[in-house]
Design a protein around this motif. Structure first.
Motif, PDB file in Angstrom:
ATOM      1  N   GLU A 111       0.826  -1.206   0.000  1.00 59.80           N
ATOM      2  CA  GLU A 111       0.000   0.000   0.000  1.00 59.80           C
ATOM      3  C   GLU A 111       0.865   1.263   0.000  1.00 59.80           C
ATOM      4  O   GLU A 111       0.562   2.239  -0.699  1.00 59.80           O
ATOM      5  CB  GLU A 111      -0.941  -0.014   1.209  1.00 59.80           C
ATOM      6  CG  GLU A 111      -2.011  -1.091   1.131  1.00 59.80           C
ATOM      7  CD  GLU A 111      -2.920  -1.100   2.340  1.00 59.80           C
ATOM      8  OE1 GLU A 111      -2.909  -0.111   3.105  1.00 59.80           O
ATOM      9  OE2 GLU A 111      -3.649  -2.088   2.543  1.00 59.80           O
ATOM     10  N   TYR A 112       1.935   1.236   0.773  1.00 56.85           N
ATOM     11  CA  TYR A 112       2.827   2.404   0.834  1.00 56.85           C
ATOM     12  C   TYR A 112       3.485   2.651  -0.517  1.00 56.85           C
ATOM     13  O   TYR A 112       3.549   3.789  -1.000  1.00 56.85           O
ATOM     14  CB  TYR A 112       3.885   2.177   1.909  1.00 56.85           C
ATOM     15  CG  TYR A 112       4.813   3.355   2.117  1.00 56.85           C
ATOM     16  CD1 TYR A 112       4.343   4.547   2.651  1.00 56.85           C
ATOM     17  CD2 TYR A 112       6.162   3.266   1.777  1.00 56.85           C
ATOM     18  CE1 TYR A 112       5.189   5.630   2.843  1.00 56.85           C
ATOM     19  CE2 TYR A 112       7.016   4.342   1.966  1.00 56.85           C
ATOM     20  CZ  TYR A 112       6.520   5.521   2.498  1.00 56.85           C
ATOM     21  OH  TYR A 112       7.355   6.590   2.674  1.00 56.85           O
ATOM     22  N   LEU A 113       3.948   1.575  -1.142  1.00 59.32           N
ATOM     23  CA  LEU A 113       4.580   1.715  -2.456  1.00 59.32           C
ATOM     24  C   LEU A 113       3.566   2.201  -3.491  1.00 59.32           C
ATOM     25  O   LEU A 113       3.895   3.034  -4.347  1.00 59.32           O
ATOM     26  CB  LEU A 113       5.188   0.381  -2.892  1.00 59.32           C
ATOM     27  CG  LEU A 113       5.896   0.366  -4.254  1.00 59.32           C
ATOM     28  CD1 LEU A 113       7.030   1.389  -4.304  1.00 59.32           C
ATOM     29  CD2 LEU A 113       6.423  -1.031  -4.563  1.00 59.32           C
ATOM     30  N   ALA A 114       2.328   1.700  -3.416  1.00 63.25           N
ATOM     31  CA  ALA A 114       1.293   2.122  -4.362  1.00 63.25           C
ATOM     32  C   ALA A 114       1.035   3.633  -4.273  1.00 63.25           C
ATOM     33  O   ALA A 114       0.828   4.297  -5.297  1.00 63.25           O
ATOM     34  CB  ALA A 114       0.007   1.349  -4.112  1.00 63.25           C
ATOM     35  N   LYS A 115       1.029   4.153  -3.050  1.00 62.35           N
ATOM     36  CA  LYS A 115       0.829   5.596  -2.876  1.00 62.35           C
ATOM     37  C   LYS A 115       1.948   6.386  -3.555  1.00 62.35           C
ATOM     38  O   LYS A 115       1.709   7.407  -4.207  1.00 62.35           O
ATOM     39  CB  LYS A 115       0.788   5.934  -1.382  1.00 62.35           C
ATOM     40  CG  LYS A 115      -0.443   5.429  -0.656  1.00 62.35           C
ATOM     41  CD  LYS A 115      -0.359   5.724   0.830  1.00 62.35           C
ATOM     42  CE  LYS A 115      -1.543   5.135   1.570  1.00 62.35           C
ATOM     43  NZ  LYS A 115      -1.452   5.359   3.040  1.00 62.35           N
ATOM     44  N   ILE A 116       3.177   5.925  -3.405  1.00 62.38           N
ATOM     45  CA  ILE A 116       4.314   6.607  -4.036  1.00 62.38           C
ATOM     46  C   ILE A 116       4.218   6.510  -5.553  1.00 62.38           C
ATOM     47  O   ILE A 116       4.342   7.510  -6.277  1.00 62.38           O
ATOM     48  CB  ILE A 116       5.643   5.994  -3.556  1.00 62.38           C
ATOM     49  CG1 ILE A 116       5.839   6.230  -2.053  1.00 62.38           C
ATOM     50  CG2 ILE A 116       6.824   6.569  -4.348  1.00 62.38           C
ATOM     51  CD1 ILE A 116       7.040   5.511  -1.482  1.00 62.38           C
ATOM     52  N   MET A 117       3.959   5.307  -6.063  1.00 63.03           N
ATOM     53  CA  MET A 117       3.983   5.071  -7.501  1.00 63.03           C
ATOM     54  C   MET A 117       2.806   5.712  -8.232  1.00 63.03           C
ATOM     55  O   MET A 117       2.853   5.901  -9.446  1.00 63.03           O
ATOM     56  CB  MET A 117       4.019   3.574  -7.788  1.00 63.03           C
ATOM     57  CG  MET A 117       5.244   2.868  -7.229  1.00 63.03           C
ATOM     58  SD  MET A 117       6.811   3.614  -7.716  1.00 63.03           S
ATOM     59  CE  MET A 117       6.794   3.303  -9.485  1.00 63.03           C
ATOM     60  N   SER A 118       1.745   6.049  -7.504  1.00 62.24           N
ATOM     61  CA  SER A 118       0.589   6.689  -8.141  1.00 62.24           C
ATOM     62  C   SER A 118       0.938   8.053  -8.733  1.00 62.24           C
ATOM     63  O   SER A 118       0.210   8.579  -9.572  1.00 62.24           O
ATOM     64  CB  SER A 118      -0.550   6.834  -7.129  1.00 62.24           C
ATOM     65  OG  SER A 118      -0.201   7.749  -6.110  1.00 62.24           O
ATOM     66  N   LYS A 119       2.068   8.612  -8.318  1.00 62.24           N
ATOM     67  CA  LYS A 119       2.504   9.921  -8.822  1.00 62.24           C
ATOM     68  C   LYS A 119       3.285   9.806 -10.128  1.00 62.24           C
ATOM     69  O   LYS A 119       3.625  10.826 -10.744  1.00 62.24           O
ATOM     70  CB  LYS A 119       3.372  10.611  -7.766  1.00 62.24           C
ATOM     71  CG  LYS A 119       2.680  10.800  -6.418  1.00 62.24           C
ATOM     72  CD  LYS A 119       3.651  11.317  -5.375  1.00 62.24           C
ATOM     73  CE  LYS A 119       2.988  11.392  -4.002  1.00 62.24           C
ATOM     74  NZ  LYS A 119       3.938  11.836  -2.945  1.00 62.24           N
TER      75      LYS A 119
END
Length: 242
Positions: A111-119
């Motif tokens: 989930e943490y990585l997904a938040k970063i990669m969404s940018k």
């Protein structure tokens, strides 16, 4: 603590051994050949059965006022029904696609990585899961949980077993879905990989289960935690990850 085991296959037997090692007592070993006799004597039930038996097992626990830990996957179209029954009976309930402590930490990383990669729209995400040939559902419940973790933190809308048309973002509906490749190989306990790929590099996180011990230990820890509690909880509650 008195435990009812609902499902006494390979996972149920590992759970039994770990529970006994931790000082607990098994008061019921339920499979297709016996009844729920003894369930009312349990402090908690642990369900690792099959999709077709899960709803009956879980509802029987609520009617017997026994909190239940369910690790069975492939039945979640009935989840809302079971959640409503839990509330009506003031029961205790934890359902998880994976009780492994390591996997639940992996969920948080995902989930943490997904938040970063969404940018960064130049990366596309894909997942792979590998399990033993006796696993009945595909993709795995763990893979679906990982996909949901990405969907909740990105512009992806769903997951699919269908292969993508291309390895780069596009306006097609398929490009908004996370491709999950499900493989069934030998006796593999469970391997899950999440990959973000671009034309210049790839970022990958991976969890590999070496055996069934982690799943079983996590289920027993969840069972220890839920005794005396009412409500619907997750492993985030058990592990204080919220």
């Amino acid at each position: 603590m008195k435990i009812a085991l609902l499902g006494y296959g390979k996972m149920g037997q590992v759970i039994e051994r770990i529970a006994l090692e931790r000082g607990h007592e098994i008061v019921l070993k339920k499979d297709e050949n016996n009844t729920f006799d003894g369930l009312s004597n349990a402090d908690v039930a642990i369900d690792f059965s099959v999709p077709t038996a899960a709803v009956s097992n879980i509802s029987s626990c609520f009617h017997a006022n026994v909190p239940v830990i369910s690790g069975t996957t492939g039945w979640l179209e009935h989840y809302d029904e079971m959640a409503a029954l839990c509330a009506a009976k003031n029961g205790g309930f934890i359902s998880s696609s994976n009780f492994s402590l390591g996997v639940n930490i992996f969920f948080e990383l995902n989930e943490y990585l997904a938040k970063i990669m969404s940018k960064f729209d130049n990366y596309t995400v894909a997942m792979e899961e590998i399990h033993h040939t006796q696993k009945l559902d595909a993709p795995s419940g763990t893979a679906i949980s990982l996909a949901k973790g990405v969907i909740e933190n990105s512009l992806y809308t769903n997951w699919t077993l269908e292969k993508p048309e291309a390895n780069h973002p596009s306006d097609s509906e398929l490009a908004k879905q996370i491709h999950i490749e499900a493989k069934r190989i030998g006796t593999v306990p469970g391997t899950h990989t999440v990959t973000y790929n671009s034309v210049v590099d790839a970022i990958e996180i991976k969890h590999t289960a070496h055996n069934r011990e982690g799943f079983a230990l996590g289920a027993v820890i969840a069972a220890e935690w839920i005794v005396g509690k009412q409500g619907i909880f997750t492993m985030k509650d058990v592990l204080n990850l919220k």
